[in-house]
Design a protein around this motif. Structure first.
Motif, PDB file in Angstrom:
ATOM      1  N   SER A 251       0.819  -1.210   0.000  1.00  0.00           N
ATOM      2  CA  SER A 251       0.000   0.000   0.000  1.00  0.00           C
ATOM      3  C   SER A 251       0.852   1.259   0.000  1.00  0.00           C
ATOM      4  CB  SER A 251      -0.937  -0.003   1.215  1.00  0.00           C
ATOM      5  OG  SER A 251      -1.904  -1.028   1.086  1.00  0.00           O
ATOM      6  N   VAL A 252       2.021   1.209   0.658  1.00  0.00           N
ATOM      7  CA  VAL A 252       2.943   2.345   0.593  1.00  0.00           C
ATOM      8  C   VAL A 252       3.326   2.612  -0.855  1.00  0.00           C
ATOM      9  CG1 VAL A 252       5.255   3.156   1.212  1.00  0.00           C
ATOM     10  CG2 VAL A 252       3.834   2.032   2.929  1.00  0.00           C
ATOM     11  N   GLU A 253       3.655   1.540  -1.567  1.00  0.00           N
ATOM     12  CA  GLU A 253       4.024   1.657  -2.981  1.00  0.00           C
ATOM     13  C   GLU A 253       2.870   2.239  -3.798  1.00  0.00           C
ATOM     14  OE1 GLU A 253       6.194  -1.242  -6.246  1.00  0.00           O
ATOM     15  OE2 GLU A 253       4.773  -2.127  -4.835  1.00  0.00           O
ATOM     16  N   ARG A 254       1.670   1.721  -3.586  1.00  0.00           N
ATOM     17  CA  ARG A 254       0.508   2.175  -4.337  1.00  0.00           C
ATOM     18  C   ARG A 254       0.154   3.621  -4.001  1.00  0.00           C
ATOM     19  NH1 ARG A 254      -4.183  -1.569  -2.901  1.00  0.00           N
ATOM     20  NH2 ARG A 254      -5.254  -0.503  -4.614  1.00  0.00           N
ATOM     21  N   ALA A 255       0.269   3.985  -2.723  1.00  0.00           N
ATOM     22  CA  ALA A 255      -0.088   5.344  -2.300  1.00  0.00           C
ATOM     23  C   ALA A 255       0.840   6.382  -2.926  1.00  0.00           C
ATOM     24  CB  ALA A 255      -0.051   5.448  -0.774  1.00  0.00           C
ATOM     25  N   VAL A 256       2.142   6.068  -2.978  1.00  0.00           N
ATOM     26  CA  VAL A 256       3.089   7.001  -3.588  1.00  0.00           C
ATOM     27  C   VAL A 256       2.797   7.150  -5.073  1.00  0.00           C
ATOM     28  CG1 VAL A 256       5.522   7.333  -4.199  1.00  0.00           C
ATOM     29  CG2 VAL A 256       4.895   6.683  -1.863  1.00  0.00           C
ATOM     30  N   ARG A 257       2.553   6.055  -5.753  1.00  0.00           N
ATOM     31  CA  ARG A 257       2.223   6.116  -7.180  1.00  0.00           C
ATOM     32  C   ARG A 257       0.950   6.937  -7.402  1.00  0.00           C
ATOM     33  NH1 ARG A 257       2.942   3.213 -12.074  1.00  0.00           N
ATOM     34  NH2 ARG A 257       4.604   2.023 -11.085  1.00  0.00           N
ATOM     35  N   TYR A 258      -0.057   6.696  -6.584  1.00  0.00           N
ATOM     36  CA  TYR A 258      -1.330   7.409  -6.749  1.00  0.00           C
ATOM     37  C   TYR A 258      -1.138   8.912  -6.555  1.00  0.00           C
ATOM     38  CZ  TYR A 258      -6.131   8.931  -5.974  1.00  0.00           C
ATOM     39  OH  TYR A 258      -7.342   9.594  -6.057  1.00  0.00           O
ATOM     40  N   GLU A 259      -0.400   9.303  -5.520  1.00  0.00           N
ATOM     41  CA  GLU A 259      -0.210  10.732  -5.257  1.00  0.00           C
ATOM     42  C   GLU A 259       0.573  11.412  -6.379  1.00  0.00           C
ATOM     43  OE1 GLU A 259      -1.048  13.278  -2.748  1.00  0.00           O
ATOM     44  OE2 GLU A 259      -2.660  11.809  -3.001  1.00  0.00           O
ATOM     45  N   ILE A 260       1.546  10.718  -6.950  1.00  0.00           N
ATOM     46  CA  ILE A 260       2.279  11.280  -8.086  1.00  0.00           C
ATOM     47  C   ILE A 260       1.316  11.546  -9.235  1.00  0.00           C
ATOM     48  CG2 ILE A 260       3.977  10.751  -9.888  1.00  0.00           C
ATOM     49  CD1 ILE A 260       5.612   9.297  -7.720  1.00  0.00           C
ATOM     50  N   GLN A 261       0.470  10.577  -9.539  1.00  0.00           N
ATOM     51  CA  GLN A 261      -0.471  10.729 -10.652  1.00  0.00           C
ATOM     52  C   GLN A 261      -1.530  11.792 -10.362  1.00  0.00           C
ATOM     53  OE1 GLN A 261      -0.954   6.131 -10.889  1.00  0.00           O
ATOM     54  NE2 GLN A 261      -1.471   6.870 -12.934  1.00  0.00           N
ATOM     55  N   ARG A 262      -2.010  11.826  -9.129  1.00  0.00           N
ATOM     56  CA  ARG A 262      -3.052  12.804  -8.769  1.00  0.00           C
ATOM     57  C   ARG A 262      -2.504  14.225  -8.802  1.00  0.00           C
ATOM     58  NH1 ARG A 262      -4.985  15.763  -4.522  1.00  0.00           N
ATOM     59  NH2 ARG A 262      -3.110  15.272  -3.318  1.00  0.00           N
ATOM     60  N   GLN A 263      -1.344  14.426  -8.160  1.00  0.00           N
ATOM     61  CA  GLN A 263      -0.769  15.770  -8.109  1.00  0.00           C
ATOM     62  C   GLN A 263      -0.366  16.249  -9.502  1.00  0.00           C
ATOM     63  OE1 GLN A 263       2.282  16.383  -5.132  1.00  0.00           O
ATOM     64  NE2 GLN A 263       1.270  15.033  -3.659  1.00  0.00           N
ATOM     65  N   ALA A 264       0.162  15.350 -10.317  1.00  0.00           N
ATOM     66  CA  ALA A 264       0.579  15.735 -11.670  1.00  0.00           C
ATOM     67  C   ALA A 264      -0.602  16.254 -12.480  1.00  0.00           C
ATOM     68  CB  ALA A 264       1.238  14.557 -12.377  1.00  0.00           C
ATOM     69  N   GLN A 265      -1.733  15.595 -12.353  1.00  0.00           N
ATOM     70  CA  GLN A 265      -2.905  16.036 -13.107  1.00  0.00           C
ATOM     71  C   GLN A 265      -3.392  17.393 -12.629  1.00  0.00           C
ATOM     72  OE1 GLN A 265      -4.407  14.159 -15.804  1.00  0.00           O
ATOM     73  NE2 GLN A 265      -5.060  16.286 -16.084  1.00  0.00           N
ATOM     74  N   ILE A 266      -3.401  17.620 -11.323  1.00  0.00           N
ATOM     75  CA  ILE A 266      -3.829  18.906 -10.778  1.00  0.00           C
ATOM     76  C   ILE A 266      -2.916  20.026 -11.279  1.00  0.00           C
ATOM     77  CG2 ILE A 266      -4.027  20.268  -8.654  1.00  0.00           C
ATOM     78  CD1 ILE A 266      -4.938  17.701  -7.247  1.00  0.00           C
ATOM     79  N   LEU A 267      -1.605  19.807 -11.207  1.00  0.00           N
ATOM     80  CA  LEU A 267      -0.645  20.832 -11.628  1.00  0.00           C
ATOM     81  C   LEU A 267      -0.735  21.083 -13.123  1.00  0.00           C
ATOM     82  CD1 LEU A 267       2.423  19.732  -9.455  1.00  0.00           C
ATOM     83  CD2 LEU A 267       0.940  21.719  -9.071  1.00  0.00           C
TER      84      LEU A 267
END
Length: 504
Positions: A251-267
């Protein structure tokens, strides 16, 4: 909750550089709590305890109750700091971290702020392909845990929508060491993998020291993952989010990947990132907003007036340094070589958290191959079926004893699995289960020949085929004999005898 838009991971890495940081909390397995004499029992007893029974006045913040530092917790903290490559402060001080939350009886947490016990370290983290990544450690400091809130009446078990909350102070005051990394650059597309490997390394270190069970699913080890992005070529760091208390390495691995994808889209859409905590949702693989993230100034830290500075003697520090176990990366490389495992075989053991029990099973007399077979195979299968950790089901000594019975010819693999079920069910040692269930292999050729002759007589057509040289036809007779013997026969010996009797 609306589903966030996500950018393709590879596209996100083209546009932005991921910057990481981790805060890992380790619960120490001391007999009593950090600042009181309330018991701090092992996991099974802790989880079975009635709410608000493992408490003392200090844990509840009652007037006049004064804290006293747990000496064992200090020694464990020093050992952990040394294992992280940190310097140990000749003098460190506790501080009050002020904030209100219902499970914090004092309205402040006793922690360490500007004078931690350990600082400036570095940890080697090994990725699955053998790549080594250096993770810089800023500090490791001592503190106490808060209690636990159970939100009632809502659909999700979270505070949103709950009708009321129950407070259990059993966990309040449990000793913690918080390990804080420096900002981590350069992980790029391997950022999620680095996150997972780092937490696994911390787990391995604290287990090897014997200071914590370090089980994420039970909260002995808790990881907060900080993720921010900055546009390629930009020096200024982006705004970070902190995903809280992720309870598995995957889940640590998945959470980091998800946040990268989420933040990238917002920016990329022209938005801004809110500095906040985020909750990880295992079922959906997403994060959701928690609370705005406070900076240190907001906590109004000041020195704890009821505790003197911690000043460990230089002789104690050196004695603890001399007791440090082998570093996880070096140990894994040594074991892989000694055991003769392929990369894939070793990863199966490592990813299952089975290194220690496999090593103990080998020390108890099993070969590396058989120890790996049992732990990654049948034991893990039964553990998954029971939703338990494999190491809870059976001891390494019993696994080695079971394999010795197989090696001696007392059991077949099939019978051994039945014996294992009995051991797991609490019926005794492997030998005791064999005796009580009558599961030993029938080694009396007379009994086998009688069963073979009966099977051959019942299948004259098969006997004729065998006599004509079609030895594969013997399988039908062997199957009938094994059934008659209730599986308690050596199939290879049965085959030999079938061919001998058919040739007469």
């Amino acid at each position: 909750m609306a589903t966030a838009k996500l950018m393709d991971f590879d596209k996100a890495l083209e546009l932005f550089e991921p910057v990481l940081g981790f805060e890992v909390h380790v619960e120490l397995n001391t007999n009593t709590k950090m600042f009181s004499d309330a018991p701090n029992p092992a996991n099974e007893l802790y989880h079975a305890a009635e709410p608000n029974t493992l408490i003392a006045p200090v844990d509840l913040g009652l007037p006049g109750a004064l804290p006293v530092v747990n000496e064992t917790a200090i020694r464990s903290s020093i050992s952990l700091g040394l294992a992280l490559g940190c310097s140990i402060a000749p003098s460190s001080r506790f501080a009050r971290k002020n904030y209100f939350y219902p499970d914090l009886g004092k309205n402040y947490q006793i922690s360490q702020f500007d004078e931690p016990i350990a600082f400036e370290g570095s940890v080697e983290v090994e990725l699955e392909d053998g790549t080594i990544v250096q993770i810089p450690i800023e500090r490791a400091h001592m503190e106490e845990d808060a209690g636990k809130l159970t939100h009632m009446g809502g659909a999700t078990g979270r505070i949103q929508g709950a009708e009321y909350s129950l407070v259990d102070y059993n966990r309040a005051g449990v000793p913690l060491v918080e390990i804080v990394t420096k900002v981590i650059f350069g992980t790029e597309h391997r950022a999620p993998e680095v996150a997972k490997a780092y937490v696994a390394t911390i787990r391995d270190i604290v287990r090897s020291l014997g200071i914590s069970e370090a089980r994420l699913e039970r909260g002995n080890l808790r990881c907060d993952a900080n993720v921010s992005l900055r546009p390629r070529g930009q020096e200024k760091l982006g705004t970070r989010t902190e995903t809280k208390n992720v309870n598995s390495m995957r889940s640590v691995e998945r959470a980091v990947r998800y946040e990268i994808q989420r933040q990238a889209q917002i920016l990329a859409d022209g938005g801004t990132i809110t500095q906040e905590t985020r909750h990880w949702h295992e079922d959906t693989g997403t994060t959701s907003p928690g609370r705005p993230k406070s900076d240190a100034d907001d906590y109004r830290y000041f020195p704890e007036p009821d505790l003197v500075p911690v000043e460990p003697a230089a002789e104690l520090i050196e004695a603890l340094r001399a007791e440090l176990p082998e570093q996880p990366v070096a140990r894994r490389r040594r074991l892989m070589t000694e055991w003769g495992f392929t990369d894939l075989e070793f990863q199966d053991v490592r990813n299952g958290g089975l290194l220690d029990v496999v090593e103990e099973t080998i020390s108890a007399g099993a070969t590396p191959a058989t120890a790996r077979k049992w732990w990654t195979g049948e034991i893990t299968r039964q553990a998954n079926a029971q939703e338990k950790d494999a190491t809870e089901l059976v001891s390494p000594a019993n696994v080695a004893a079971l394999q010795k019975l197989v090696d001696a010819g007392t059991l077949t693999d099939k019978l051994a699995r039945q014996v294992l079920e009995g051991v797991i069910a609490g019926e005794g040692t492997p030998q005791e289960v064999v005796d009580s269930r009558g599961l030993a292999v029938v080694s009396d050729d007379g009994a086998l020949i009688a069963a073979i002759d009966e099977a051959l007589a019942a299948q004259p057509d098969v006997l004729a085929k065998i006599k004509d040289g079609k030895v594969q036809a013997a399988g039908a007779v062997i199957g009938a004999v094994m059934k008659a013997m209730k599986g308690q026969a050596d199939a290879a010996r049965v085959r030999e005898l079938v061919l001998e009797r058919a040739a007469q």
